[in-house]
Motif scaffolding. Structure first.
Motif, mmCIF file in Angstrom:
data_model
loop_
_atom_site.group_PDB
_atom_site.id
_atom_site.type_symbol
_atom_site.label_atom_id
_atom_site.label_comp_id
_atom_site.label_asym_id
_atom_site.label_seq_id
_atom_site.Cartn_x
_atom_site.Cartn_y
_atom_site.Cartn_z
ATOM 1 N N PRO A 102 -22.322 16.078 48.261
ATOM 2 C CA PRO A 102 -23.612 16.553 47.744
ATOM 3 C C PRO A 102 -23.645 16.582 46.216
ATOM 4 O O PRO A 102 -24.681 16.303 45.613
ATOM 5 N N MET A 103 -22.512 16.863 45.596
ATOM 6 C CA MET A 103 -22.506 16.897 44.128
ATOM 7 C C MET A 103 -22.623 15.505 43.529
ATOM 8 O O MET A 103 -23.006 15.353 42.377
ATOM 9 N N SER A 104 -22.249 14.484 44.300
ATOM 10 C CA SER A 104 -22.289 13.110 43.784
ATOM 11 C C SER A 104 -23.628 12.430 44.026
ATOM 12 O O SER A 104 -23.768 11.250 43.725
ATOM 13 N N ARG A 105 -24.584 13.158 44.602
ATOM 14 C CA ARG A 105 -25.849 12.529 45.000
ATOM 15 C C ARG A 105 -26.453 11.644 43.922
ATOM 16 O O ARG A 105 -26.812 10.494 44.171
ATOM 17 N N THR A 106 -26.578 12.180 42.706
ATOM 18 C CA THR A 106 -27.230 11.409 41.645
ATOM 19 C C THR A 106 -26.435 10.150 41.329
ATOM 20 O O THR A 106 -27.020 9.078 41.159
ATOM 21 N N ASN A 107 -25.123 10.295 41.247
ATOM 22 C CA ASN A 107 -24.298 9.122 40.957
ATOM 23 C C ASN A 107 -24.430 8.079 42.053
ATOM 24 O O ASN A 107 -24.509 6.888 41.788
ATOM 25 N N ILE A 108 -24.462 8.556 43.288
ATOM 26 C CA ILE A 108 -24.589 7.626 44.405
ATOM 27 C C ILE A 108 -25.922 6.894 44.320
ATOM 28 O O ILE A 108 -25.980 5.673 44.457
ATOM 29 N N ALA A 109 -26.979 7.645 44.041
ATOM 30 C CA ALA A 109 -28.302 7.026 43.971
ATOM 31 C C ALA A 109 -28.360 6.009 42.837
ATOM 32 O O ALA A 109 -28.885 4.906 43.004
ATOM 33 N N ALA A 110 -27.808 6.381 41.674
ATOM 34 C CA ALA A 110 -27.847 5.467 40.526
ATOM 35 C C ALA A 110 -27.075 4.189 40.856
ATOM 36 O O ALA A 110 -27.533 3.077 40.576
ATOM 37 N N LEU A 111 -25.927 4.351 41.474
ATOM 38 C CA LEU A 111 -25.122 3.190 41.821
ATOM 39 C C LEU A 111 -25.826 2.356 42.885
ATOM 40 O O LEU A 111 -25.780 1.126 42.862
ATOM 41 N N PHE A 112 -26.501 3.045 43.790
ATOM 42 C CA PHE A 112 -27.223 2.331 44.829
ATOM 43 C C PHE A 112 -28.255 1.385 44.220
ATOM 44 O O PHE A 112 -28.382 0.235 44.622
ATOM 45 N N VAL A 113 -28.986 1.877 43.234
ATOM 46 C CA VAL A 113 -30.010 1.056 42.583
ATOM 47 C C VAL A 113 -29.377 -0.212 41.999
ATOM 48 O O VAL A 113 -29.858 -1.335 42.216
ATOM 49 N N ILE A 114 -28.273 -0.027 41.270
ATOM 50 C CA ILE A 114 -27.628 -1.167 40.626
ATOM 51 C C ILE A 114 -27.082 -2.150 41.667
ATOM 52 O O ILE A 114 -27.257 -3.363 41.559
ATOM 53 N N LEU A 115 -26.452 -1.602 42.708
ATOM 54 C CA LEU A 115 -25.843 -2.483 43.707
ATOM 55 C C LEU A 115 -26.891 -3.202 44.542
ATOM 56 O O LEU A 115 -26.694 -4.339 44.962
ATOM 57 N N PHE A 116 -28.004 -2.513 44.784
ATOM 58 C CA PHE A 116 -29.074 -3.151 45.538
ATOM 59 C C PHE A 116 -29.579 -4.378 44.780
ATOM 60 O O PHE A 116 -29.732 -5.460 45.340
#
Lengths: 293, 281, 352
Positions: free
Chosen positions: B194-208
């Motif tokens: 849960p604490m990594s949510r923002t990082n995960i989302a940001a990385l998701f955008v780039i990887l997508f």
């Protein structure tokens, strides 16, 4: 840097790294090893057996005028892409930075081309300069200029450079603007009070303070031009005319998949590997220095 | 103005003018593509083509989506979506797990593992395409989604990103969780993830975006048109030889190809910028 | 509630031993404060009790039971961290309930225990908030609440007040003391702040460089410091230390002045005199060449050197004094019973 706290046990962490290890081993280390291995062999024409030639493939490549030409092409191409995209981005960023209000609106309007695939960018620019239907080539014709990148090597290079640089402007703009905005206003105001005009301020204060960003972008853009522009080249020129736009990555593809010359293609991969490895090390060195600030 | 830092009057308008010019130049290719996707083929092949949209929008896009040239574009869009999502989710999942292991455990081979994945940062897929192709062919994964996805998640950028982030999580949180009785995986699910949510989302955008825009790899391994992704499929729509390309459909396809990643960038601008800065630094 | 017993506890990181054998018996319900400068090993000691660090050698018992090998959660302890270590993405309620949920406590009981703790700490209106929406003092209370709901045998506090501003620190100090009295839970509290140690502790453990210098009630440590280190660490401003030579009950200082000590000794000694025990006396043996003064209102500090030497000397005078009164050389005397003698070599206290 290490964590003070750790959990006990070794089975769980090994299970946790297992998926990444498996994927990396199968799809990264094995192929990379194969590339190095294959670079030492020449397969026979039927692909049944290979003959060990040591560094023969490399010797051949370095003596091959086509390969050397491709090196020069890559150097010219990546320098131009880097120069054009960074130059345009810096101008726009400096302008946007001068605005008190509205900089973020322009940012929104300027960053989205980053998301356009190089191959799609290639198609868009190909359409504009198409010798038969292109709008820009047609208007150039009206002006008496006969545009034909299919035959003219310089025009072909120009077109792939612009198409490659186009989407990259966004990326560079974003980093330049962030760099400019991180320069303390007070420094610039101090220079203004000292009587420095805009251009003097830019040359003596802003640009030097921006140099970490500039250096970072330089490396990143060169890596981009080396590898990610394959789509642009493939859609617009397919490396032509007369190999005038055959950059190294394109040649790996052309020799390996179209020409089926696996040994040479593998040797080229290894050379590229060394080039990109060097660039990466430079980049890491630079980051380390930045951290020590 | 005389040396003032703040711009007023003429200077301000010149600044805006310069920026607007830049925006227009950046927009022009897209505008032209859009116009081309709304007119008829004869209007294009008789240059100069119009510079304002025509009335064929629905016809061209319907034709592209439903029939395309080799494959319906709808099918290629679906393929691209599967590939991009597969790469983004796959890479994030395996990277989160291994970063957790590297940061929060001391296990045999940890240092070796760390250096192994470090090496992967240095080699883009373009450099090892031929042998990778052979591996994928041997697994029978040509013309398959796993074949499209796996080679592109074999890199450790995301692992490094998560490692860096986990290092900034205060040690005391893990200690508090231990005192609270949380076992490692419980801590991972309840606290770290849960604490990594923002990082995960940001990385998701780039990887997508990274996955969606892949070109060379799908070009190599999808010989079956029904497995083409949209970005590489556009090139396949050009006729060989001297035939005239079906420009309205091709341009409609190009716009459809850029729409998802562009929307992602615009709608998730904050995450996108953060992801960009995180992954590149 | 439980006793805590440390028997010859040592801790090494690799070849470095950082805790050199600590023995401590904590009675049921006792409030122990471990105090010392940073790097003295006090936090490491606490973390060993918590189970966050392994004990290298020695034995650790909680409630009479050996816990060296037990995980933190099996020791029935609760800990309050310096930075509170609240889970940032959880509400105050969830932060407090997390440990109980892991222990599979029935929902109704969790709700009741959290409600009780919240009431005790005046957090009832904040239960739905996230930690970032709270002030420093409120976060501190949530951290306390998280410890309380577990109903542990032992509370462990790791510098819980050092992230608060001075005013809040005083207030929270009082709250912690009241709370501990009320709950009667055995507590170990680590701090570098000697005022916290003095005010909170039933007994305090003064640590220095991995060794225990003294264990005792606050006033005992203040009045009869067992070592030079304990003498100088407890008390503000710090105790004056003057080199001298003892012969019987008389000590000759470096500048030839002679003072009377409480105990007999012989040879080189160190005399300790608290600044507040220096009494202005025109005929007194101790000369202070003043350099500056600090009026604090309720008292005034006079800084300088001992006449004819460069040993620093500080006197604390009760009440307000104007700078003009505090010029040049001032003379002081000290009651023999208020002097402390330490061995010049070992720094240990001489006499009873």
């Amino acid at each position: 840097m290490e964590k003070r706290v750790t959990f006990k046990g070794w089975l769980l962490p090994l299970l946790l790294v297992a998926p990444q290890l498996a994927v990396t081993a199968v799809f990264f280390f094995y192929p990379a090893g194969q590339a190095v291995w294959q670079s030492l062999f020449i397969p026979d024409p039927f692909g049944l057996r290979s003959q060990f030639v040591g560094l023969g493939n490399f010797e051949f490549l370095l003596g091959d005028s086509y390969y050397r030409a491709s090196f020069v092409t890559t150097a010219v191409f990546s320098s131009l892409v880097t120069l054009v995209s960074m130059g345009a981005a810096l101008c726009l960023a400096v302008l946007a930075d001068r605005l008190i209000k509205g900089a973020s609106t322009y940012r929104t309007l300027l960053i989205w081309p980053y998301a356009v695939a190089p191959a799609v960018a290639g198609v868009l620019w190909l359409f504009m300069f198409n010798t038969r239907v292109g709008v820009i080539s047609w208007y150039l014709g009206l002006l008496g200029y006969d545009w034909n990148h299919v035959l003219n090597e310089g025009e072909a290079m120009g077109l792939v450079v612009v198409a490659s640089a186009w989407g990259r402007v966004s990326y560079n703009f974003l980093f330049f603007l962030a760099g400019l905005q991180s320069i303390p206003r007070s420094v610039i105001e101090a220079a203004a009070i000292d009587g420095a005009r805009f251009w003097t301020r830019f040359r003596t204060i802003v640009f030097p303070l921006l140099s970490p960003t500039t250096f970072f972008l330089l490396v990143v853009n060169i890596v981009y031009a080396f590898f990610e522009t394959f789509g642009v080249i493939h859609t617009i020129t397919s490396g032509g005319p007369q190999q005038a736009t055959t950059i190294l990555v394109y040649k790996v593809f052309a020799d390996g998949f179209v020409g089926q010359d696996l040994g040479s293609s593998a040797a080229q991969s290894v050379i590229l590997l060394i080039v990109v490895g060097t660039l990466t090390i430079i980049q890491f060195k630079y980051i380390e220095r930045k951290v020590h600030y | 103005m005389s040396g003032m830092v703040e711009k007023r009057g003429v200077g301000l308008w010149l600044t805006h003018a310069g920026l607007i010019l830049g925006v227009l130049v950046i927009f022009f290719p897209i505008w032209l593509a859009f116009v081309a996707s709304t007119v008829t083929q004869p209007e294009i092949v008789r240059p100069p083509m119009p510079l304002l949209p025509g009335d064929q929008f629905f016809e061209n896009y319907r034709e592209a989506l439903v029939s395309g040239v080799n494959t319906p574009v709808a099918r290629m869009l679906a393929n691209s979506a599967v590939m991009a999502l597969g790469i983004a989710f796959g890479k994030i999942a395996i990277s989160l797990l291994s970063a957790f292991a590297i940061v929060y455990f001391r296990f045999p081979g940890r240092q070796l593992f760390f250096w192994l994945i470090f090496l992967t940062l240095m080699l883009p897929v373009e450099v090892r395409i031929v042998p990778t192709y052979e591996v994928v062919a041997r697994f029978g994964m040509l013309n398959s989604y796993p074949g499209l996805i796996f080679p592109l998640i074999a890199s450790a950028t995301a692992t490094f990103l998560f490692r860096q982030f986990f290092m900034t999580v205060p040690d005391e949180l893990a200690e508090a969780a231990r005192v609270d009785g949380a076992r490692p995986m419980r801590f991972f699910w309840d606290i770290l993830l849960p604490m990594s949510r923002t990082n995960i989302a940001a990385l998701f955008v780039i990887l997508f975006i990274y996955g969606w825009n892949q070109y060379l790899w799908p070009l190599l391994i999808t010989t079956d048109p029904s497995m083409n992704t949209i970005v590489m499929g556009i090139k396949q729509m050009f006729p060989s030889g001297d035939d005239v390309a079906d420009w309205p459909v091709i341009m409609a396809t190009s716009l459809l190809a850029m729409l998802p990643p562009v929307l992602v960038v615009i709608l998730m601008q904050k995450l996108f910028i953060r992801g960009l800065v995180d992954t590149e630094k | 509630m439980a006793t805590v017993t440390l028997t010859n506890i040592r801790k090494s990181f690799g070849p470095n031993e950082v805790i050199h054998g600590v023995d401590l018996d904590v009675a049921n319900g006792e409030f122990i404060v471990i105090v010392g400068p940073s790097g003295c090993g006090k936090s490491t000691l606490l973390r060993m009790v918590a189970g966050l660090e392994t004990v290298t050698t020695g034995e650790l018992r909680i409630g009479g039971e050996r816990v060296n090998e037990k995980e933190p959660m099996d020791r029935n302890i609760a800990m309050v961290f310096q930075n509170y270590a609240l889970y940032p993405h959880m509400s105050v309620f969830d932060n407090m309930a997390y440990g109980l949920r892991i222990a599979k406590t029935p929902k109704a009981e969790i709700a009741e225990r959290v409600a009780n703790a919240a009431k005790l700490l005046q957090l009832e209106t904040f239960l739905a908030r996230k930690p970032r929406e709270l002030s420093g003092g409120q976060r501190q209370r949530v951290a306390m609440g998280r410890a309380i709901v577990r109903e542990p045998d032992v509370f462990l506090f790791d510098e819980p007040l050092s992230n608060l501003d001075a005013k809040l620190r005083v207030q929270m100090r009082l709250e912690i003391k009241a709370l501990q009295r009320k709950l009667g839970v055995t507590s170990l509290y680590v701090t570098h702040d000697q005022v916290e140690a003095m005010t909170l502790a039933d007994r305090m453990v003064v640590m220095n460089a991995g060794d225990v210098e003294q264990i005792g009630a606050p006033l005992e440590v203040y009045e009869r410091p067992a070592s030079l280190f304990a003498a100088q660490f407890i008390g503000s401003p710090s105790m004056n230390v003057l080199r001298g030579t003892a012969a019987g009950a008389l000590v000759t200082l470096a500048n030839g002045a002679v003072i009377e000590a409480a105990v007999d000794a012989k040879g080189p000694v160190i005399v300790g005199i608290r600044p507040e025990h220096l009494a202005p006396d025109p005929q007194g043996p101790i000369a202070l060449d003043t350099t500056m003064s600090e009026p604090l209102g309720w008292n005034t500090l006079v800084h300088g050197t001992m006449g004819g030497t460069d040993s620093e000397l500080v006197a604390s005078l009760a009440g307000v004094h104007r700078e003009s009164e505090l010029q040049g050389t001032m003379r002081f005397s000290v009651a023999a019973s208020l002097t402390h003698l330490f061995d010049a070599a070992s720094g240990r206290r001489l006499g009873g």
